[in-house]
Design an enzyme around this catalytic site. Structure first.
Site, PDB file in Angstrom:
ATOM      1  CG  ASP A 238     -10.851  -2.156  -0.688  1.00 40.53           C
ATOM      2  OD1 ASP A 238     -10.183  -2.345   0.347  1.00 40.53           O
ATOM      3  OD2 ASP A 238     -10.342  -2.061  -1.820  1.00 40.53           O
TER       4      ASP A 238
ATOM      5  CD  GLU B 218      -5.805  -9.157   3.753  1.00 41.98           C
ATOM      6  OE1 GLU B 218      -4.679  -8.685   4.005  1.00 41.98           O
ATOM      7  OE2 GLU B 218      -6.854  -8.480   3.824  1.00 41.98           O
TER       8      GLU B 218
END
Length: 291
Positions: A94, A186
């Site tokens: 990613d 997150e």
């Protein structure tokens, strides 16, 4: 008295030299069977398949030596400069603007053993205003190199989930064969867990309603265990948990992607990059793609 007469010494003749005897050269006669055998041996030695076999055997032997004493289920891959967990066959990365300009052809061509990169998650947006400056280029060039792609949005729980979803949808146009959209959550950013989950649900429902496909939820293991576990069990999870031979979650956890390292070295990328594995084989992977 008269002087005595001097005697002239008599010279002895040197023995005649014998001419060296030259031995006749022995002629070697090769039978037709020997000629065929030698020809066959030369063909084998000059064959690229022979050297391919030798190199493969040598490489396997060297890998066995290097792996001595290591966990065979979590061994070091020198070219990628990371340990990769065993038992997986589909690998990916990613990326975001942090990785800079990427040569996707080199990314696709890189291989060590059976490990090569098949997919990439690419950062598209963040919050309600920020578009990753390299998104459009990565989104265009990675598929050209034969890499299957998915776009992700970095979620800010203090912002409206609906507006973030609309911004994401305006920026990214998914097509058949792409990976589902991803929401990256997150941190709480001083938002209560309840408020975060409320905005996250609004984001997810908006994406699902507009596209007809459930988005993937990305998070790290601790954040998932503290704030998400039990709330979004119907959605596919992509979990970050680094430097471990196994992802330490319950068997009931609906995860499909595991980001197991953030320090991989990949050809065509000038910075370290996150490395991921997919839970399943290539057939299961294809079932996850946008129809």
């Amino acid at each position: 008295m008269p002087a005595p007469e001097k005697k002239t010494p008599v010279r002895k003749k040197a023995p005649a030299r014998k001419k060296p005897v030259v031995k006749a050269k022995q002629q070697t006669n090769f039978s037709p069977q020997w000629i065929v055998a030698i020809g066959a041996l030369l063909l084998i030695l000059l064959s690229p398949f022979y050297y391919g076999y030798i190199l493969k055997f040598g490489s396997a032997t060297w890998r066995w030596i290097m792996d001595a004493g290591e966990d065979t289920h979590y061994r070091k891959y020198k070219d990628f400069a990371i340990h990769i967990p065993d038992g997986y066959t589909v690998y990916g990365i990613d990326v975001s603007s942090y990785q800079g300009r990427i040569n996707w052809k080199q990314v696709k061509a890189m291989r060590e053993g059976d490990v090569h990169i098949s997919f990439a998650f690419i950062k598209a947006t963040e919050g309600v205003l920020s578009v990753d400056p390299y998104f459009q280029r990565n989104w265009r060039e990675a598929p050209k190199a034969g890499i299957m792609c998915g776009a992700y949005h970095f979620f800010l729980p203090q912002k409206s989930g609906v507006w973030q979803a609309k911004f994401f949808l305006q920026t990214v146009k998914t097509e058949k064969g792409d990976l589902p959209m991803v929401v990256d959550i997150e941190r709480l950013y001083r938002t209560s867990p309840e408020k975060m989950r409320e905005q996250l649900e609004s984001f997810i429902k908006t994406i699902e309603t507009r596209t007809g496909i459930k988005p993937i939820i990305y998070t790290n293991l601790k954040f998932y265990q503290d704030y998400l576990e039990g709330y979004f069990d119907g959605y596919t999870l992509w979990i970050a948990h680094y430097y471990q031979p196994k992802l330490l979650v319950s068997n009931k956890t609906n995860w499909k992607f595991w980001q197991h390292s953030d320090k991989a070295h990949v050809n065509g990328i000038n910075h370290v990059v996150d490395f991921n594995v997919f839970k399943g084989d290539s057939t299961e992977f294809e079932k996850l793609l946008v129809p």
